[in-house]
Design an enzyme around this catalytic site. Structure first.
Site, PDB file in Angstrom:
ATOM      1  CG  ASP A   8      -1.678   1.225   1.456  1.00 22.23           C
ATOM      2  OD1 ASP A   8      -2.332   1.674   0.493  1.00 22.23           O
ATOM      3  OD2 ASP A   8      -1.642   1.789   2.573  1.00 22.23           O
ATOM      4  CG  ASP A  10      -1.961   7.738   0.632  1.00 23.48           C
ATOM      5  OD1 ASP A  10      -1.500   8.862   0.839  1.00 23.48           O
ATOM      6  OD2 ASP A  10      -2.340   7.336  -0.488  1.00 23.48           O
ATOM      7  CB  THR A  42      -2.150   2.821  -4.076  1.00 19.50           C
ATOM      8  OG1 THR A  42      -2.600   4.051  -3.506  1.00 19.50           O
ATOM      9  CG2 THR A  42      -2.107   2.976  -5.592  1.00 19.50           C
ATOM     10  N   GLY A  43      -5.117   2.856  -3.164  1.00 25.71           N
ATOM     11  CA  GLY A  43      -6.427   3.409  -3.471  1.00 25.71           C
ATOM     12  C   GLY A  43      -6.321   4.588  -4.413  1.00 25.71           C
ATOM     13  CE  LYS A 214      -5.206  -0.916  -1.681  1.00 24.20           C
ATOM     14  NZ  LYS A 214      -4.368  -0.233  -0.672  1.00 24.20           N
ATOM     15  CG  ASP A 237      -2.286   2.140   6.478  1.00 18.80           C
ATOM     16  OD1 ASP A 237      -2.650   3.191   7.023  1.00 18.80           O
ATOM     17  OD2 ASP A 237      -2.464   1.935   5.258  1.00 18.80           O
ATOM     18  CG  ASN A 240      -7.661   0.732   1.337  1.00 22.45           C
ATOM     19  OD1 ASN A 240      -6.980   0.650   2.357  1.00 22.45           O
ATOM     20  ND2 ASN A 240      -7.390   1.603   0.379  1.00 22.45           N
TER      21      ASN A 240
END
Length: 289
Positions: A8, A10, A42-43, A214, A237, A240
């Protein structure tokens, strides 16, 4: 031995300056030297994720928008899972009813109806993930960061999404009031068909097609490369990230991860402010996880 690492960004790979630290970059290069592929999951949209990678000199495949769009190392699209237009309109109606600011990520870029709200809510996200910063500094960082991103401000989102060449990939909603406002909105959205609702911070919800997760995307990439789940390592973290933490044979939750997220990981590493990704990668190599 692991053959693929998906991280991930962020709250995980990115530090307090929203960049990739030297220690994290060095660990990634060491993994690649040993023949282990590194990629991000990642989102963020592609255009939001790429600058930090470019600054660190990292070229890799990218799972973006929580798995709605997957790109190879050269930036070619490999996989797409979008939300149909009728469902998109229903989602926007729910968010408007709850006074939730939203952005829509599409195959043509990211769209918003209110620039000032975007800065305000991104600043809240920064302040949440990096609590050592003052809100004033978070606002300044948000304004500077967002000015570098490709986003189009429009008057009417519903008119945009009806255009035949527009494909909706993700909808993200923000509220300064956090779960108090977002939880009821999430409950209503979950009653619609073929959707998954997650979050990457206390002040947002992220809506995708049920196939845009994901974990599904990482599994898709691994299968294409002939890599088993036992040979995949994931790092995250937030909520998602849970699907990929659950799926992978080796999974690390960040020290700053939500407590419930940590329950889904096999190992815990340091925080994103302490080079936790690099620490996890080097541990996996050293201990042959």
């Amino acid at each position: 031995m692991i053959k693929l690492i998906a991280s991930d960004m962020d709250g995980t790979l990115l530090d307090s300056k929203m960049g990739i630290s030297k220690d994290n970059a060095t660990a990634i290069r060491e993994a690649e030297r040993l023949g282990i592929e590194f990629m991000v999951a990642t989102g963020r949209a592609y255009t939001e994720a790429k600058p930090a990678l470019d600054d660190a000199g990292i070229e890799c495949a990218m799972i973006t928008l929580n798995g709605a769009k997957v790109f190879d190392k050269a930036g070619n699209s490999l996989f797409t899972a979008g939300i149909d237009k009728k469902t998109t309109t229903e989602i926007l109606d729910i968010l408007d009813t709850h006074d939730v600011y939203f952005e829509v990520s599409t195959n043509k870029g990211i769209y918003s109806e209110r620039q000032e709200k975007r800065i305000e809510n991104f600043a809240a996200h920064i302040a949440t993930t990096m609590p050592h910063l003052t809100y004033k500094v978070a606002i300044a960082m948000a304004a500077a960061h967002l000015s570098l991103l490709d986003i189009t401000y429009i008057e009417d989102m519903r008119t945009l999404i009806q255009q035949p060449d527009i494909e909706v990939l993700k909808i993200i909603g923000f509220s300064m009031d956090g779960p108090k406002v977002l939880a009821p909105a999430s409950t209503e959205i979950r009653q619609l068909n073929d959707l998954v609702v997650t979050s990457s911070a206390q002040n947002n919800i992220e809506v995708n097609h049920k196939n845009a997760q994901k974990g599904i995307a990482v599994a898709h990439v691994a299968k294409e490369r002939g890599i088993s789940e036992e040979e995949v390592m994931t790092i995250g973290d937030n909520f998602n990230d849970v699907s990929m933490l659950q799926w992978a044979g080796v999974s690390f939750a960040m020290g700053n991860a939500e407590l419930e997220v940590k329950d889904h990981a096999k190992y815990i590493t340091s925080t994103n402010l302490e080079n936790g990704v690099g620490e996890a990668i080097l541990r996996a190599i050293r201990e042959d996880l």
